[in-house]
Scaffold this motif. Structure first.
Motif, mmCIF file in Angstrom:
data_model
loop_
_atom_site.group_PDB
_atom_site.id
_atom_site.type_symbol
_atom_site.label_atom_id
_atom_site.label_comp_id
_atom_site.label_asym_id
_atom_site.label_seq_id
_atom_site.Cartn_x
_atom_site.Cartn_y
_atom_site.Cartn_z
ATOM 1 N N LYS A 37 0.797 -1.199 -0.219
ATOM 2 C CA LYS A 37 -0.180 0.058 0.010
ATOM 3 C C LYS A 37 1.032 1.208 -0.203
ATOM 4 O O LYS A 37 2.084 1.107 0.571
ATOM 5 N N PRO A 38 0.505 2.069 -0.376
ATOM 6 C CA PRO A 38 1.075 3.521 -0.644
ATOM 7 C C PRO A 38 2.259 4.372 1.027
ATOM 8 O O PRO A 38 1.075 3.889 2.171
ATOM 9 N N GLY A 39 3.445 4.805 0.412
ATOM 10 C CA GLY A 39 4.078 4.398 2.483
ATOM 11 C C GLY A 39 4.610 2.945 2.852
ATOM 12 O O GLY A 39 5.758 3.548 3.237
ATOM 13 N N ASP A 40 4.482 1.601 2.117
ATOM 14 C CA ASP A 40 5.814 1.034 2.446
ATOM 15 C C ASP A 40 6.624 0.972 1.933
ATOM 16 O O ASP A 40 6.993 1.822 0.979
ATOM 17 N N THR A 41 7.928 0.389 2.208
ATOM 18 C CA THR A 41 9.019 0.427 1.469
ATOM 19 C C THR A 41 9.672 -1.073 1.279
ATOM 20 O O THR A 41 9.312 -2.242 1.567
ATOM 21 N N VAL A 42 9.403 -0.724 0.389
ATOM 22 C CA VAL A 42 10.284 -2.284 -0.627
ATOM 23 C C VAL A 42 12.030 -1.652 -0.815
ATOM 24 O O VAL A 42 12.521 -1.527 -1.023
ATOM 25 N N ALA A 43 12.594 -3.535 -0.880
ATOM 26 C CA ALA A 43 14.388 -3.681 -0.985
ATOM 27 C C ALA A 43 14.169 -3.771 -2.305
ATOM 28 O O ALA A 43 13.764 -4.636 -2.496
ATOM 29 N N ILE A 44 15.090 -3.331 -2.747
ATOM 30 C CA ILE A 44 15.830 -3.322 -4.151
ATOM 31 C C ILE A 44 17.456 -4.063 -4.492
ATOM 32 O O ILE A 44 17.398 -3.258 -3.430
ATOM 33 N N GLU A 45 17.507 -4.385 -5.579
ATOM 34 C CA GLU A 45 19.082 -4.277 -5.749
ATOM 35 C C GLU A 45 19.262 -3.095 -6.029
ATOM 36 O O GLU A 45 18.865 -1.805 -6.696
ATOM 37 N N SER A 46 20.914 -2.519 -6.045
ATOM 38 C CA SER A 46 20.663 -0.591 -6.297
ATOM 39 C C SER A 46 22.571 -1.716 -7.653
ATOM 40 O O SER A 46 23.477 -2.098 -6.356
ATOM 41 N N PRO A 47 22.348 -1.269 -8.479
ATOM 42 C CA PRO A 47 22.055 -0.449 -9.776
ATOM 43 C C PRO A 47 20.594 -1.267 -9.897
ATOM 44 O O PRO A 47 20.679 -2.535 -9.680
ATOM 45 N N CYS A 48 19.024 -0.637 -10.517
ATOM 46 C CA CYS A 48 17.910 -1.554 -10.355
ATOM 47 C C CYS A 48 17.597 -0.644 -12.112
ATOM 48 O O CYS A 48 17.287 0.057 -12.080
ATOM 49 N N TYR A 49 16.618 -1.487 -12.511
ATOM 50 C CA TYR A 49 16.144 -1.248 -14.353
ATOM 51 C C TYR A 49 14.828 -0.381 -13.668
ATOM 52 O O TYR A 49 14.775 -0.229 -12.786
ATOM 53 N N PRO A 50 15.697 1.215 -14.201
ATOM 54 C CA PRO A 50 14.622 2.092 -13.988
ATOM 55 C C PRO A 50 13.410 1.985 -14.759
ATOM 56 O O PRO A 50 12.214 2.756 -13.206
ATOM 57 N N GLY A 51 12.387 1.250 -14.796
ATOM 58 C CA GLY A 51 11.096 0.547 -15.108
ATOM 59 C C GLY A 51 10.499 0.489 -13.537
ATOM 60 O O GLY A 51 9.577 0.498 -13.144
ATOM 61 N N ILE A 52 11.357 -0.639 -12.688
ATOM 62 C CA ILE A 52 11.168 -0.575 -11.722
ATOM 63 C C ILE A 52 11.019 0.597 -10.508
ATOM 64 O O ILE A 52 9.923 0.599 -9.379
ATOM 65 N N LEU A 53 11.644 1.534 -10.579
ATOM 66 C CA LEU A 53 12.361 2.278 -9.986
ATOM 67 C C LEU A 53 11.411 3.414 -10.271
ATOM 68 O O LEU A 53 10.878 4.298 -9.357
#
Length: 473
Positions: free
Chosen positions: A194-210
């Motif tokens: 939901k809005p406000g949640d935090t998602v963990a991702i790799e860095s760097p990451c595909y721009p579309g996901i960001l």
């Protein structure tokens, strides 16, 4: 920490023997068991030694024979640095440069190093046209009718059958088809957050996901990532109290091309499941491996339905067909409701055509040719970079996928390089595109999915000359 220092020390020792000429191209290295015995290390630690050496393109594995010194070892390009993003969620989206780069899609006057898809010249276009024609004859009303909400049955059967290769053992009832990979990721993100949640991702990451994550009102926490083995699991563990979900590309992610070892995938799946944190797995590059065996997926180790496994044919067969899917695990009902609201049905005709192509057996033949071409291209790129780019340039060492990550000296701003390159009809993807933080300005991503030619080598030489010019100013 001790194990990390130990395997790195052993790998560095072997690397020094190769660079000094003590070990020559073609020489056989000690086996995994011999390494264990000589250094008093575990099998997993010994395997990590060879993984590190493979990541540096210093050694290669030959089935049932062992590890050998590669003939490309003379390049000796340094490996790209592991990322060290801020532990604070970022929101500095580089919208202008992303828009500028992706506006170049389809331009025939440019050499598109910037767009991470295979060239049409590498795809079975004639066969796909025949499959489209056959689909119009096979489908009710020539493909103009809606298909079932869960998606084309034959396509889901083909995907389920292929999942056995990586230990997925999916059934057609486990899958939902979507309008491409990003559509699948979008449904998954909306289903578990939901809005406000935090998602963990790799860095760097595909721009579309960001861009997708921020458009949904999510906070993005970028994790430290190694160019060979993926995310730092210790950093993920430390972030658990602050995150609500995780989205990873474990197999040959873009732009680094890293591939998480199986033991890391298993650990990540268990860790997130224990804390009831959903894992969205984007496996869009998994079929593009350079070695002898397709890597497993995080979904392979999922015992609780906590992993939402997404993929598509966008990077392997037909980017414009927009054929994707997801095995949402315990979140299937939420995903189906979202698909009903947002799309009702996928494009029946192309989904049937792709199902026919997969069912014909031609897909595997195509993949073998494509993987071989991409691996040869990767070698050509490394040679050109070693020959034409500024001294000290670092690169990733992907063992699959479509991209190469290039790291220059800090003095070279790749956004400036992009502008200069465009004047010579060359498009690159500046590193700043792949993060919401103030980092990677001296890096860029290159697509290796273009047919190799003298002209392509000339363009890389031009790019190297421009980078050298910036380095000198």
């Amino acid at each position: 920490m001790g194990k990390v220092i130990l395997y790195s020390a052993i790998a560095n020792g072997i690397a020094q023997q190769i660079s000094s000429g003590v070990l020559q191209a073609g020489d056989r290295l000690p086996s995994v068991r011999t390494l264990c015995r000589e250094h008093g290390i575990s099998m997993n630690t010994a395997k990590r030694v060879f993984l590190e050496l493979e990541a540096q393109s210093l050694v290669e594995s030959k089935p049932q024979s062992g590890y050998f010194v590669r003939r490309l070892s003379y390049l000796r390009l340094p490996l790209s640095s592991p990322s060290r993003p801020s532990p604070v969620a970022g929101n500095e989206a580089p919208a202008d440069i992303i828009t500028s780069v992706y506006e170049n899609m389809g331009r025939e006057d440019l050499t598109l190093f910037s767009i991470g898809v295979p060239s049409g010249a590498l795809l079975p276009l004639a066969r796909l046209k025949k499959e489209i024609l056959q689909a119009t004859r096979k489908l009710e009303a020539g493909g103009t009718a809606y298909e079932p909400l869960q998606g084309n049955l034959q396509l889901r059967r083909m995907i389920a059958a292929r999942s056995r290769v990586w230990g997925g053992h999916l059934q057609e009832s486990d899958l939902v088809t979507t309008g491409g990979g990003m559509n699948a990721l979008s449904f998954c993100l909306m289903a578990v957050s939901k809005p406000g949640d935090t998602v963990a991702i790799e860095s760097p990451c595909y721009p579309g996901i960001l861009q997708l994550a921020t458009s949904l009102g999510l906070q993005v926490l970028e994790l430290p990532t190694h160019p060979a083995t993926g995310i730092d699991i210790a950093a993920l563990r430390k972030s658990l109290p602050r995150i609500n979900l995780c989205l990873l590309i474990p197999n040959f992610n873009t732009p680094l091309g890293s591939c998480m070892p199986d033991e890391h995938k298993k650990e990540v799946v268990a860790l997130l499941s224990a804390h009831n944190i959903p894992l969205i797995e984007d496996d869009i590059y998994g079929d593009l491996y350079f070695g002898d065996q397709r890597p497993k997926c995080c979904k392979s180790f999922d015992e609780t339905g906590n992993v939402l496994w997404c993929s598509a044919v966008s990077k392997t067969l037909a980017p414009g067909y927009r054929v994707g899917w997801v095995a949402p695990g315990r979140f299937k009902e939420q995903v189906l409701k979202l698909k009903l609201v947002h799309s009702i049905s996928a494009t029946s005709l192309v989904h049937e055509a792709v199902a026919g192509f997969l069912g014909s057996g031609r897909y595997e033949h195509h993949l073998r040719r494509l993987r071989r071409t991409l691996y040869e291209n990767y070698q050509h790129y490394l040679q050109a970079i070693a020959r034409y780019f500024p001294e000290g340039t670092k690169t990733s060492r992907p063992r699959g996928g479509l991209t190469l990550w290039v790291e220059f000296d800090q003095a070279i701003d790749t956004t400036v390089l992009y502008e200069l390159a465009m004047k010579q009809h060359i498009s690159i993807a500046p590193g700043r595109m792949f993060t919401l933080q103030n980092q990677f300005q001296h890096c860029m991503r290159l697509c290796i999915g273009l047919p190799w030619s003298d002209e392509l080598e000339r363009k890389l030489k031009q790019l190297g000359n421009l980078a050298a010019m910036l380095s000198a100013t």
